[in-house]
Design a protein around this motif. Structure first.
Motif, short mmCIF file in Angstrom:
data_model
loop_
_atom_site.label_atom_id
_atom_site.label_comp_id
_atom_site.label_asym_id
_atom_site.label_seq_id
_atom_site.Cartn_x
_atom_site.Cartn_y
_atom_site.Cartn_z
N ARG A 42 0.84 -1.20 0.00
CA ARG A 42 0.00 0.00 0.00
C ARG A 42 0.88 1.26 0.00
NH1 ARG A 42 -3.21 -1.23 4.00
NH2 ARG A 42 -1.90 -0.29 5.59
N GLU A 43 1.93 1.27 0.80
CA GLU A 43 2.82 2.42 0.84
C GLU A 43 3.62 2.58 -0.45
OE1 GLU A 43 5.09 3.13 4.36
OE2 GLU A 43 3.40 2.61 5.66
N VAL A 46 1.10 4.25 -2.79
CA VAL A 46 0.90 5.66 -2.44
C VAL A 46 2.14 6.47 -2.81
CG1 VAL A 46 0.67 7.24 -0.47
CG2 VAL A 46 -0.81 5.24 -0.65
N TYR A 47 3.32 5.93 -2.55
CA TYR A 47 4.56 6.62 -2.90
C TYR A 47 4.65 6.87 -4.41
CZ TYR A 47 9.58 7.28 -3.67
OH TYR A 47 10.79 7.76 -4.08
N ARG A 50 1.99 9.42 -5.55
CA ARG A 50 2.37 10.77 -5.15
C ARG A 50 3.49 11.31 -6.03
NH1 ARG A 50 3.48 10.59 0.69
NH2 ARG A 50 1.22 10.52 0.83
#
Length: 153
Positions: A42-43, A46-47, A50
Motif C-alpha cells: 500500500r505504501e 501511495v509513494y 504521489r
C-alpha cells in the motif's frame, strides 16, 4: 590489538555486531507478517502515485502558467493580450499544424514530468515500513540491553 585500534572500538565491535544481527533477525521475522506486507505494498502504491502526480501533474502545469506569467512581468492583462493571438492562430490553422503543436506540447509535458520524476525519486527515496518497524524495535532493544549491560568506566 594493533596500534591503530583503540580499546573503545574493540569493546564496541561485539555490541555493533549484535545490534545488526538482531536487526537482521527481526527483519526476517516481520517479512513473514501479512499485515506488514500489505502495508508495504500500500505504501509503495501511495509513494508511486504521489511521485507521479507531483511530477506529471503539478510541475508541468505550474511551469506552463508560471513561465508565461514571468515573461508578462506578472501582469495578467499583458499575458492574456499575448496569448489570445496565439490561440486564434492555433484555432485558424490546418489540422496538421494543430496536430504538430499538440504533439510538441505533449512531448514537452512528458519531458518536464520525467525530469522532475527522476529528481523526485532521488530527493525523496521510498521509506519501507519494514525499516520503520525495525527502527522502532531496535530502539526498544537498545534501551533494554543498555539496562542489562554493566556501567562502563
Amino acid at each position: 590489538m594493533s596500534a591503530s585500534e583503540s580499546p573503545e572500538k574493540t569493546t564496541q565491535a561485539p555490541e555493533v555486531a549484535a545490534y545488526w544481527a538482531e536487526r537482521r533477525r527481526y527483519l526476517e521475522s516481520i517479512r513473514k507478517s501479512p499485515e506488514v506486507r500489505q502495508r508495504y505494498w500500500r505504501e509503495v502504491a501511495v509513494y508511486m502515485a504521489r511521485r507521479l502526480l507531483w511530477s506529471f501533474g503539478f510541475f508541468p502545469v505550474f511551469l506552463a502558467f508560471w513561465v508565461p506569467l514571468v515573461l508578462a512581468s506578472f501582469n495578467p492583462v499583458v499575458l492574456a493580450s499575448d496569448l489570445i493571438p496565439l490561440l486564434q492562430e492555433f484555432v485558424g490553422s490546418n489540422p496538421e499544424v494543430q496536430a504538430t503543436m499538440l504533439s510538441t506540447l505533449a512531448i514537452a509535458w512528458a519531458s518536464v514530468g520525467f525530469l522532475f520524476l527522476i529528481f523526485d525519486f532521488v530527493l525523496t527515496p521510498f521509506r519501507s515500513p519494514y525499516e520503520y518497524e525495525a527502527d522502532v524495535y531496535m530502539k526498544a532493544w537498545e534501551q533494554l540491553n543498555q539496562e542489562q549491560l554493566p556501567a562502563k568506566v
